[in-house]
Scaffold this active site. Structure first.
Site, PDB file in Angstrom:
ATOM      1  N   HIS A  98      53.242 110.308  50.039  1.00  8.61           N
ATOM      2  CA  HIS A  98      54.458 109.500  50.162  1.00  8.61           C
ATOM      3  C   HIS A  98      54.060 108.028  50.274  1.00  8.61           C
ATOM      4  CE1 HIS A  98      57.112 112.948  50.695  1.00  8.61           C
ATOM      5  NE2 HIS A  98      56.298 113.430  51.611  1.00  8.61           N
ATOM      6  N   HIS A 108      52.937 115.615  44.437  1.00  9.64           N
ATOM      7  CA  HIS A 108      52.541 116.857  45.092  1.00  9.64           C
ATOM      8  C   HIS A 108      51.596 117.613  44.167  1.00  9.64           C
ATOM      9  CE1 HIS A 108      53.335 121.291  45.027  1.00  9.64           C
ATOM     10  NE2 HIS A 108      52.955 121.172  46.277  1.00  9.64           N
ATOM     11  N   ARG A 112      45.764 127.385  44.441  1.00  6.97           N
ATOM     12  CA  ARG A 112      45.647 128.442  45.439  1.00  6.97           C
ATOM     13  C   ARG A 112      45.152 129.742  44.804  1.00  6.97           C
ATOM     14  NH1 ARG A 112      50.859 127.119  44.377  1.00  6.97           N
ATOM     15  NH2 ARG A 112      52.171 128.745  43.449  1.00  6.97           N
ATOM     16  N   HIS A 147      52.463 113.791  31.915  1.00  7.57           N
ATOM     17  CA  HIS A 147      52.559 115.027  31.145  1.00  7.57           C
ATOM     18  C   HIS A 147      51.413 115.167  30.149  1.00  7.57           C
ATOM     19  CE1 HIS A 147      56.225 117.105  32.450  1.00  7.57           C
ATOM     20  NE2 HIS A 147      56.581 115.905  32.885  1.00  7.57           N
ATOM     21  N   GLY A 261      51.277 130.723  59.859  1.00  9.24           N
ATOM     22  CA  GLY A 261      50.440 129.570  59.574  1.00  9.24           C
ATOM     23  C   GLY A 261      50.658 128.455  60.581  1.00  9.24           C
TER      24      GLY A 261
END
Length: 302
Positions: A98, A108, A112, A147, A261
């Protein structure tokens, strides 16, 4: 290397966190990430790194986590009920930046790896992740470059992956109750194991490595642009949409909270300041209106 190797993934993710933090500190020129290492009682832990009140970054977090347990949480089995009852390992790097300046977009990224195991059966594994851009004031140059970097990250693994992951990103980061996208998109993928482990892992690395090369040049181009209270107010208003999406829809946020978490790390993605104005609408013909008309729409940028 087609044997599933969680350790190889973990080693890569720890190094990725280090490299991204170093690049962001260099671009900021002032701020430094503070590390908070944590352990999870049920198994696992992580390294949360947060930079606050830098020269460019108002609040940024780059988190690594590796958690494991005997039973997968409901958010992970909702669309794959056959995995209920398996033990699991989940690891990843997730970051949100931010900036102070409203002309620098919020960004962002996440990569994972999941593996679900059951005695006597082959492990079920998949990769996920992506990166997306949320501008407050739109620049075509930035959206196209973003992109292009997304397409280049996917290109070695198939000509169709960029288009598929872009559509998935557009669909995923859509704020249904506002009937608008969160930003200009990028890449999103999940449950990816259609290639063998070696090539699926390589795809995740390409996307993880591609993030900072896509985002840092945009930060550099926009961080010194002058702005005033009007632009700051609009930034805080648009940040409200970011909060709404993360708390209502984001799969990673829901998984983290449901799996026990670390709350501080999970909610690291939220901006430090935000505002909601009742039924506010931008002036017709204004730069604020242009964001809605030209950027927060379905668009093919390449």
């Amino acid at each position: 290397m087609n044997d599933v190797s969680p350790q190889a993934v973990k080693d890569y993710l720890l190094d990725l966190q280090d490299r991204i933090c170093a690049e962001l500190e260099s671009e900021d020129g002032q701020g430094r990430f503070e590390e908070d290492a944590w352990d999870r009682a049920e198994g696992g832990g992580g390294r949360s790194r947060v930079l606050t009140e830098g020269a460019v970054i108002e609040k940024g977090g780059v988190n690594f986590s590796h958690v494991f347990g005997e039973r997968m949480p409901p958010s992970a089995t909702a669309h794959r009920p056959e995995l209920a009852g398996r033990s699991f390992q989940a690891m990843g790097v997730s970051l949100v930046i931010h900036p102070h300046n409203p002309y620098v977009p919020t960004s962002h990224a996440n990569v994972r790896f999941f593996v679900a195991e059951k005695e006597g059966e082959a492990p079920v594994w998949w990769f996920g992740g992506g990166f997306d851009l949320t501008p407050f004031y739109g620049f075509e140059e930035d959206a196209v470059a973003w992109h292009r970097a997304a397409r280049d990250a996917c290109a070695p693994f198939g000509d169709d992956l960029y288009g598929e992951f872009k559509r998935w990103c557009d669909d995923y980061f859509y704020i249904k109750h506002r009937d608008e996208p969160r930003g200009v998109g990028g890449l999103f993928f999940d449950d990816f194991n259609r290639l063998d482990f070696e090539h699926s892992f390589a795809l995740m690395r390409s996307i993880g490595d591609g993030f900072i090369g896509a985002y840092r040049p945009i930060m550099a181009r926009r961080k010194a642009l002058p702005y005033g209270q009007r632009e700051r107010d609009f930034q805080l208003y648009r940040r409200g949409r970011y909060v709404e999406f993360n708390l209502v829809y984001d799969r990673g946020t829901l998984f983290g909270l449901q799996s026990g978490g670390r709350t501080e790390s999970i909610l690291m993605s939220l901006p430090p300041l935000v505002r909601w104005d009742y039924d506010w609408r931008p002036e017709p013909g204004s730069p604020e209106a242009e964001l809605h008309e030209k950027f927060l729409i379905h668009r093919e940028w390449l």
